[in-house]
Design a protein around this motif. Structure first.
Motif, PDB file in Angstrom:
ATOM      1  N   GLN A   8      -9.939  15.664  -1.095  1.00 38.35           N
ATOM      2  CA  GLN A   8      -9.464  17.049  -1.100  1.00 38.35           C
ATOM      3  C   GLN A   8      -9.475  17.631   0.315  1.00 38.35           C
ATOM      4  O   GLN A   8      -8.550  18.343   0.705  1.00 38.35           O
ATOM      5  N   ALA A   9     -10.490  17.317   1.083  1.00 38.15           N
ATOM      6  CA  ALA A   9     -10.608  17.853   2.441  1.00 38.15           C
ATOM      7  C   ALA A   9      -9.601  17.238   3.412  1.00 38.15           C
ATOM      8  O   ALA A   9      -9.252  17.853   4.418  1.00 38.15           O
ATOM      9  N   ASN A  10      -9.113  16.042   3.122  1.00 39.19           N
ATOM     10  CA  ASN A  10      -8.252  15.321   4.062  1.00 39.19           C
ATOM     11  C   ASN A  10      -6.866  15.006   3.518  1.00 39.19           C
ATOM     12  O   ASN A  10      -6.148  14.187   4.094  1.00 39.19           O
ATOM     13  N   GLN A  11      -6.475  15.664   2.445  1.00 40.97           N
ATOM     14  CA  GLN A  11      -5.212  15.292   1.805  1.00 40.97           C
ATOM     15  C   GLN A  11      -3.981  15.534   2.677  1.00 40.97           C
ATOM     16  O   GLN A  11      -3.023  14.758   2.602  1.00 40.97           O
ATOM     17  N   ALA A  12      -3.989  16.528   3.537  1.00 39.24           N
ATOM     18  CA  ALA A  12      -2.814  16.774   4.390  1.00 39.24           C
ATOM     19  C   ALA A  12      -2.543  15.594   5.316  1.00 39.24           C
ATOM     20  O   ALA A  12      -1.402  15.201   5.529  1.00 39.24           O
ATOM     21  N   VAL A  13      -3.590  14.997   5.839  1.00 34.88           N
ATOM     22  CA  VAL A  13      -3.444  13.865   6.765  1.00 34.88           C
ATOM     23  C   VAL A  13      -3.268  12.550   6.018  1.00 34.88           C
ATOM     24  O   VAL A  13      -2.479  11.696   6.423  1.00 34.88           O
ATOM     25  N   LEU A  14      -3.986  12.369   4.913  1.00 31.98           N
ATOM     26  CA  LEU A  14      -4.045  11.067   4.262  1.00 31.98           C
ATOM     27  C   LEU A  14      -3.172  10.909   3.020  1.00 31.98           C
ATOM     28  O   LEU A  14      -3.006   9.793   2.542  1.00 31.98           O
ATOM     29  N   LEU A  15      -2.622  12.008   2.502  1.00 34.30           N
ATOM     30  CA  LEU A  15      -1.823  11.898   1.283  1.00 34.30           C
ATOM     31  C   LEU A  15      -0.406  12.448   1.404  1.00 34.30           C
ATOM     32  O   LEU A  15       0.502  11.966   0.731  1.00 34.30           O
ATOM     33  N   ASP A  16      -0.204  13.444   2.254  1.00 33.89           N
ATOM     34  CA  ASP A  16       1.139  14.026   2.365  1.00 33.89           C
ATOM     35  C   ASP A  16       2.137  12.990   2.864  1.00 33.89           C
ATOM     36  O   ASP A  16       1.949  12.383   3.914  1.00 33.89           O
ATOM     37  N   GLY A  17       3.191  12.776   2.090  1.00 31.01           N
ATOM     38  CA  GLY A  17       4.245  11.839   2.475  1.00 31.01           C
ATOM     39  C   GLY A  17       3.854  10.383   2.371  1.00 31.01           C
ATOM     40  O   GLY A  17       4.558   9.509   2.873  1.00 31.01           O
ATOM     41  N   ILE A  18       2.738  10.093   1.689  1.00 27.90           N
ATOM     42  CA  ILE A  18       2.207   8.721   1.636  1.00 27.90           C
ATOM     43  C   ILE A  18       2.048   8.277   0.184  1.00 27.90           C
ATOM     44  O   ILE A  18       1.682   9.063  -0.682  1.00 27.90           O
ATOM     45  N   ARG A  19       2.316   6.993  -0.059  1.00 26.36           N
ATOM     46  CA  ARG A  19       2.093   6.385  -1.373  1.00 26.36           C
ATOM     47  C   ARG A  19       1.260   5.127  -1.213  1.00 26.36           C
ATOM     48  O   ARG A  19       1.424   4.378  -0.259  1.00 26.36           O
ATOM     49  N   HIS A  20       0.392   4.903  -2.179  1.00 30.40           N
ATOM     50  CA  HIS A  20      -0.486   3.726  -2.213  1.00 30.40           C
ATOM     51  C   HIS A  20      -0.030   2.807  -3.350  1.00 30.40           C
ATOM     52  O   HIS A  20       0.090   3.261  -4.490  1.00 30.40           O
ATOM     53  N   GLN A  21       0.202   1.536  -3.032  1.00 30.53           N
ATOM     54  CA  GLN A  21       0.700   0.592  -4.023  1.00 30.53           C
ATOM     55  C   GLN A  21      -0.156  -0.667  -4.072  1.00 30.53           C
ATOM     56  O   GLN A  21      -0.105  -1.486  -3.151  1.00 30.53           O
ATOM     57  N   PRO A  22      -0.939  -0.838  -5.152  1.00 34.91           N
ATOM     58  CA  PRO A  22      -1.649  -2.116  -5.310  1.00 34.91           C
ATOM     59  C   PRO A  22      -0.672  -3.163  -5.842  1.00 34.91           C
ATOM     60  O   PRO A  22       0.092  -2.897  -6.775  1.00 34.91           O
ATOM     61  N   VAL A  23      -0.664  -4.334  -5.219  1.00 33.36           N
ATOM     62  CA  VAL A  23       0.233  -5.413  -5.636  1.00 33.36           C
ATOM     63  C   VAL A  23      -0.543  -6.721  -5.727  1.00 33.36           C
ATOM     64  O   VAL A  23      -1.617  -6.863  -5.162  1.00 33.36           O
ATOM     65  N   ASN A  24       0.034  -7.688  -6.425  1.00 32.13           N
ATOM     66  CA  ASN A  24      -0.597  -8.997  -6.639  1.00 32.13           C
ATOM     67  C   ASN A  24      -1.981  -8.838  -7.265  1.00 32.13           C
ATOM     68  O   ASN A  24      -2.957  -9.434  -6.817  1.00 32.13           O
ATOM     69  N   ILE A  25      -2.069  -8.039  -8.306  1.00 32.34           N
ATOM     70  CA  ILE A  25      -3.357  -7.725  -8.939  1.00 32.34           C
ATOM     71  C   ILE A  25      -3.826  -8.895  -9.801  1.00 32.34           C
ATOM     72  O   ILE A  25      -3.101  -9.383 -10.658  1.00 32.34           O
ATOM     73  N   ILE A  26      -5.053  -9.309  -9.540  1.00 34.20           N
ATOM     74  CA  ILE A  26      -5.724 -10.326 -10.355  1.00 34.20           C
ATOM     75  C   ILE A  26      -7.042  -9.727 -10.811  1.00 34.20           C
ATOM     76  O   ILE A  26      -7.768  -9.123 -10.014  1.00 34.20           O
ATOM     77  N   VAL A  27      -7.373  -9.880 -12.098  1.00 33.34           N
ATOM     78  CA  VAL A  27      -8.662  -9.408 -12.608  1.00 33.34           C
ATOM     79  C   VAL A  27      -9.422 -10.594 -13.185  1.00 33.34           C
ATOM     80  O   VAL A  27      -8.820 -11.539 -13.699  1.00 33.34           O
ATOM     81  N   TYR A  28     -10.738 -10.531 -13.056  1.00 34.12           N
ATOM     82  CA  TYR A  28     -11.566 -11.615 -13.582  1.00 34.12           C
ATOM     83  C   TYR A  28     -12.941 -11.086 -13.936  1.00 34.12           C
ATOM     84  O   TYR A  28     -13.400 -10.069 -13.412  1.00 34.12           O
ATOM     85  N   GLY A  29     -13.597 -11.786 -14.845  1.00 33.38           N
ATOM     86  CA  GLY A  29     -14.942 -11.428 -15.266  1.00 33.38           C
ATOM     87  C   GLY A  29     -15.983 -12.018 -14.338  1.00 33.38           C
ATOM     88  O   GLY A  29     -15.787 -13.105 -13.785  1.00 33.38           O
ATOM     89  N   GLU A  30     -17.067 -11.293 -14.173  1.00 30.20           N
ATOM     90  CA  GLU A  30     -18.194 -11.752 -13.347  1.00 30.20           C
ATOM     91  C   GLU A  30     -19.328 -12.228 -14.261  1.00 30.20           C
ATOM     92  O   GLU A  30     -19.401 -11.844 -15.438  1.00 30.20           O
TER      93      GLU A  30
END
Length: 191
Positions: A82-104
């Motif tokens: 919330q404190a840094n959204q203007a710098v870190l979120l405005d005009g930016i998108r985050h995309q996780p790709v090649n997702i693998i999940v596994y049990g520990e």
């Protein structure tokens, strides 16, 4: 001297061991879908600033370990963004790709993916461009714990390459590229 040796991605060995040794818990298809969905939901909620959704899918003692910041607790994580959204979120998108999940073996689960950070709109913080730009790329490791449903307990962003488009100095760029286990020895987080 030129060398053809390239640094390898610092991906948890447990991911590969889960396919060879079968040490971790067996995840059902339903579990895997939930974990993949929550991996993607986290980033979509972040970009849309739905911090309430993020708080609903993380544990109370959630740990966020990124070169940007290290935070413990869901509220501390929310306050950081919330404190840094203007710098870190405005005009930016985050995309996780090649997702693998596994049990520990400890009955938790892990999601490993590449995280692409894209600039898609002009902002006062980033250079103007007609095209989307890849401004960063890293390895995202999410550790989940079952609390009636899968909850995100820890998120680590590792080995993040940051483009020259993002306005940081070379020392900070080197810090972002470090493995998470080496970051504290190099320098303190940016925020």
């Amino acid at each position: 001297m030129f060398t053809s040796k390239k640094p390898s991605a610092n991906i948890p060995a447990a991911l590969f061991a889960s396919y060879i040794q079968k040490d971790g818990i067996k995840l059902s298809a339903e579990d895997k879908l939930e974990l993949i969905e929550k991996t993607q939901l986290f980033e979509l909620a972040l970009d849309a600033r739905h911090f309430d959704v993020i708080e609903a899918i993380v544990t109370d003692n959630f740990i966020y370990d990124h070169a940007l910041a290290y935070r413990e607790g869901k509220k501390a994580h929310t306050e950081f963004w919330q404190a840094n959204q203007a710098v870190l979120l405005d005009g930016i998108r985050h995309q996780p790709v090649n997702i693998i999940v596994y049990g520990e073996a400890d009955e938790t689960a892990t999601s490993v993916s590449y995280l692409n950070v894209l600039k898609f709109a002009d902002t006062s913080e980033l250079v103007a461009s007609d095209n989307p730009l890849l401004i960063a790329h890293g390895i995202q490791v999410m550790n989940f714990r079952k609390e009636n449903e899968w909850k995100l307990a820890r998120l680590t962003i590792d080995q993040m390459a940051v483009s020259q488009v993002f306005p940081i100095d070379d020392a900070t760029r080197h810090y972002f590229a470090a493995k998470a286990s080496e970051r504290n020895q190099i320098r303190q987080p940016l925020f």
